[in-house]
Write an enzyme that holds these catalytic residues in place. Sequence first.
Site, PDB file in Angstrom:
ATOM      1  N   ASP A   1      -1.380  -2.325  -9.376  1.00  0.00           N
ATOM      2  CA  ASP A   1      -1.116  -2.247 -10.822  1.00  0.00           C
ATOM      3  C   ASP A   1       0.254  -2.826 -11.154  1.00  0.00           C
ATOM      4  O   ASP A   1       0.983  -2.303 -12.001  1.00  0.00           O
ATOM      5  CB  ASP A   1      -1.232  -0.800 -11.315  1.00  0.00           C
ATOM      6  CG  ASP A   1      -1.426  -0.727 -12.829  1.00  0.00           C
ATOM      7  OD1 ASP A   1      -1.698  -1.774 -13.442  1.00  0.00           O
ATOM      8  OD2 ASP A   1      -1.294   0.364 -13.401  1.00  0.00           O
ATOM      9  N   TYR A   2       0.607  -3.913 -10.475  1.00  0.00           N
ATOM     10  CA  TYR A   2       1.855  -4.612 -10.744  1.00  0.00           C
ATOM     11  C   TYR A   2       1.656  -5.695 -11.800  1.00  0.00           C
ATOM     12  O   TYR A   2       2.255  -6.773 -11.720  1.00  0.00           O
ATOM     13  CB  TYR A   2       2.402  -5.233  -9.454  1.00  0.00           C
ATOM     14  CG  TYR A   2       3.106  -4.270  -8.527  1.00  0.00           C
ATOM     15  CD1 TYR A   2       3.731  -3.119  -8.997  1.00  0.00           C
ATOM     16  CD2 TYR A   2       3.173  -4.526  -7.166  1.00  0.00           C
ATOM     17  CE1 TYR A   2       4.376  -2.250  -8.145  1.00  0.00           C
ATOM     18  CE2 TYR A   2       3.833  -3.669  -6.292  1.00  0.00           C
ATOM     19  CZ  TYR A   2       4.427  -2.535  -6.790  1.00  0.00           C
ATOM     20  OH  TYR A   2       5.086  -1.672  -5.936  1.00  0.00           O
TER      21      TYR A   2
END
Length: 812
Positions: A462-463
């Site tokens: 979830d970067y």
Amino acid sequence: MARVERGAGVGSILIRILGVVIAIIGLTLVIGGIQLAILGGSYYYLLTGALMVVSGVLLFMRNITGAWLYVLIVIGTVAWAIWEVGLNGWALVPRVIAPLVLLVPVILSLGGLKRERGGMAVLGGIGALAVVCILGGVIVGFANRASITHPVPAAGQDMIGDPAVLKVNSDWPAWGGSDSAQRYSPLTQITRENVGKLERAWMFRTGDLPEERWGAETTPLKIGDTLYLCSARNRLFAVDAATGEQKWTYDPKVSDDQIPYTAACRGVAHYQVPNVDAAQPCASRIIEGTLDGRLIAVDARNGQPCQDFGQNGAVNIKHGMGDPYPGMVSITSAPVIVRGIVVTGHQVLDGQRRWNASGVIQGFDAVTGAVRFAWDMMRPETTTLPPEGQTYTPGTPNMWTTATADEALGLVFLPMGNSAADYYSGTRRPAENEYSTSLVALDVTTGKPRWHYQTVHKDVWDYDLGSQATLVDMPMNGTMVPAVILPSKQGDIYVLDRRTGQPLHEVENIKVPQGGVEPEQRTPTQPTSKFHTLRKADLTERDMWGMSPIDQMFCRIQFRQASYEGFFTPPTADRHYIQYPGYNGGSDWGGVAVDPVRGVIVANYNDMPNHNILVPRAEADKRGWFPRDDPRYIEREKEAANRGGNLSKSKAEGAGDPQTGVPYAIDVNAGWRVKFTGLLCKQPPYGGIRTIDLRTGKTLWDRAFGTARKNGPFGIPSMLPVEIGTPNNGGSVVTAGGLIFIAAATDDVIRAIDIETGKTVWQDVLPAGGQANPMIYEQNGRQYLVIMAGGHHFMETPRGDYVIAYALPQRG
């Protein structure tokens, strides 16, 4: 008269209770210490626990040896703590504070254990109190020292950056200050010398206070003599820039069921129609995106809908996406306008369905609202609405944050997110793997990418790119190169040629851990910027924290039990894994600010891990983790509503997200918090702010950011003014007057920071959380600072609807 037994009475009972307490604490440390030792961790807790059990038993028997044994335990603990972490104040807190506090009643009990030494015991008790105070002061002092900045001489005073930004002058015409998104004001009325005199000039309240999932995150625009802003649920307001008095309001009637994770409207856009008489209706217009997926255009003069824009002043961006369930598709960020085209992405609600709504990027005519392009990465040959009966490709990466416009190049820079299931990549298609977590330079004349640059390959952390990119002109080899500065959640700051996407500073491909639930999908390397990173060193067991040795031991056990191989540890399902940095740090949607004259980047950042685990589908179903549009979820939501609750009221992002359509759900412990205290397992600081030389990427100064005044165990505010470095959400603004203005932290304070030294030179307590970007403008010769204090449910700051303006006192 019968002789009274020595030590009998209340004092004897208290001593026995003290012995029981110490023995219970010791037994707890023994039990946990055995587990930690088996896992390969520190033996301190086992050994100390065993000694405390002996000490407690002896005290219960009123044997003075128990007291002196505890004194030796404390001396040994202090020595061990200094050996393990040195004089790091925050690291010493859980190791020595609780033992020192308990030392006081132990020494005071000496008189009840041995009467003939009673006088010495009293003196010893006073001495113990003095030692505790001195050591506590030393620890707090070192904690504060750890937050003090380390200034380096600032960069030179020659111009860097886009000179167009200086034309902003008294206004704030775009969400990032200008199209360049530098968040810089050339105003100089407020300086380091007079900022201490700032006072509240006016306050405006929107009246929009969602009961749940609040977080307005609003930054107004300032055009002429008017501020334009949106509230949490997209009500539009125009207020007088000098007085804060309302001029008009428009309510697009967004219902609560359309709120995605947060009721947020970060900002609006302004468009002046060219070659049109300014007196004509909607010659000047305000355009906003709404939580229910509409673009709204209203007349900047009176707030009336622009009838020539779409239907009755609105365009539905969900046309071509099928019929998304309420809350699944939302616009939370300000659109951008390039060459007369309104470009918008949208938020696709995280963690719900792999085949959720499309992440298509769309461009609409700023006057008519007609579709000018649609970029569906899976259908690059089609740049308009899909054929009748079809939809844009479901599940593709979306852009939920704010884009950046380059009018001269005709480009819009899109910080892209992930496909709809963030933590599993096995079902992603080639185009998704190519464009996810990338900066895409989209040509608005063709609706197609001109270039893209990917910061994470096959992202399962979830970067996604949450920060708006910032445009500058960089001196390179004697020439000025048009560049884009791209901050990232993993902390790296990339500098790219905005014409080509080529890095202007070295990018190193580092080897990263392999394995996890889908080892065949993990890439052997990931790109990291050699220009600058906000990321700190990998975690160790010594970095674990708590309010006492017990919860610190608990965190150490969790650390040893988890899968952790450093940066980019892959997701696992058989045990928890540690993600560090977590999904909201280093840089998130607040972005960075740039002083183009000093050549300085200002970056606030988060420094927290997440403690995650993938949950197999069958187990997730048993736990009742269903997408928001699932009938089972809807039924449970109705039942919760009947009881006066909400299923997602206090749910952190990622905590039990179903990710339907892939084999695993995801359970994220954001910040890695201990459930029974609410404190974080990693030692402070949890957030910081630093300045960076724009030419070299070197740190000028770095400091912890945010005090502990609104933070504490069990959710109880400590009210301590100690700079602990809190989580923060929102960005900063920098001025030619040498000041950085920022709220963002969880202590509900707005600050002015000296850009040269990093020292706080002014602050004010806000009536609600300041999770928004400030803005600066001038009106009638007076410089104003404005911040939205709307609070944020995820940051656990109080909700509010306050728009507050600060200025220097008026003369006369």
